[in-house]
Design a protein around this motif. Sequence first.
Motif: not given
Length: 328
Positions: A87-95, A132-145
Amino acid sequence: MEAWETEIGRGVPANGLDALRSVTDRVQANIEKVIEGKPEVARTALVVLLAEGHLLIEDVPGVGKTMLSKALARSIDLTVRRIQFTPDLLPSDVTGVSIFNQDTREFEFRPGGIFANIVIGDEINRASPKTQAAMLECMEEGQVTVDNQTFLLDAPFMVVATQNPLEMEGTYALPEAQRDRFLARVSMGYPVMAAEIAMLSARETTSPIDELEPVTDAAEIRKLISIVGGVHVAASVQRYTVALITATRTSPDLRLGASPRATLHLVRAAKAAAAMAGRDYVVPDDIATLAPAVLAHRLLPTVEASMSGRGPAEILSGILAAVAVPDQ
């Protein structure tokens, strides 16, 4: 079957299919050293990898969801990272995040956990919807912004996410947009008695996962993915696929049918399955066999269907039975 085959331009050489089957058989055998009695789950994971998709593994705790993803990752000489969703994971921890360097007086990008060939997202539905939403661009487009900078992810790129059923404490439902980005969803299920007894003997002193060695590498997987891309899909099979998808959108039992992305995912998965079976063409059985894994998690039943106990899998089964299968 002959009619589907005669439409092919023979774009996939026979030795390419032989090489693909050899590699996938070795990887599947490696996975089955750890996950016993579940060959269909291991095969689906390989189909998703060759179709350049992402895999969602859903089941109760303790049935081997994380073990399956780790076995797949260790069977291929790729970069692997694991993200434990909490629950405390941040989007920046993912991207990743840009950090100001005092020495150079410039911002430096620190990659997050998503920068790997295979990313194991453990218990993905325990994180907040924002993460969870931080994964959307990564999974669809194979890139991170990040901060208006775009970073490409290395190919092959695959997210293998595990999640617990929603009845479990501390879980968040994955939004429809994210579920739609997973090419397939599988359930592990409990092992049969013989497999569970064998597991007790095999894991008395060590874990089989520690003994796994890679049987292929990233370069070879990229070649296999290109072979899958050359598999032929006849016009009649395309029409059958679209008919199935359209039936989910018009079904009175569903308030949300399958998306056009689901159509593409189903065809790509069928091409991978056909290549693994040694064929350079897709038959309707490939589509029908993979439809439950590829489509069911994207469908939302109506309130009436849910109250009567009919879930997406049962409704989809009825649709598969109703849509006519082409004979050529």
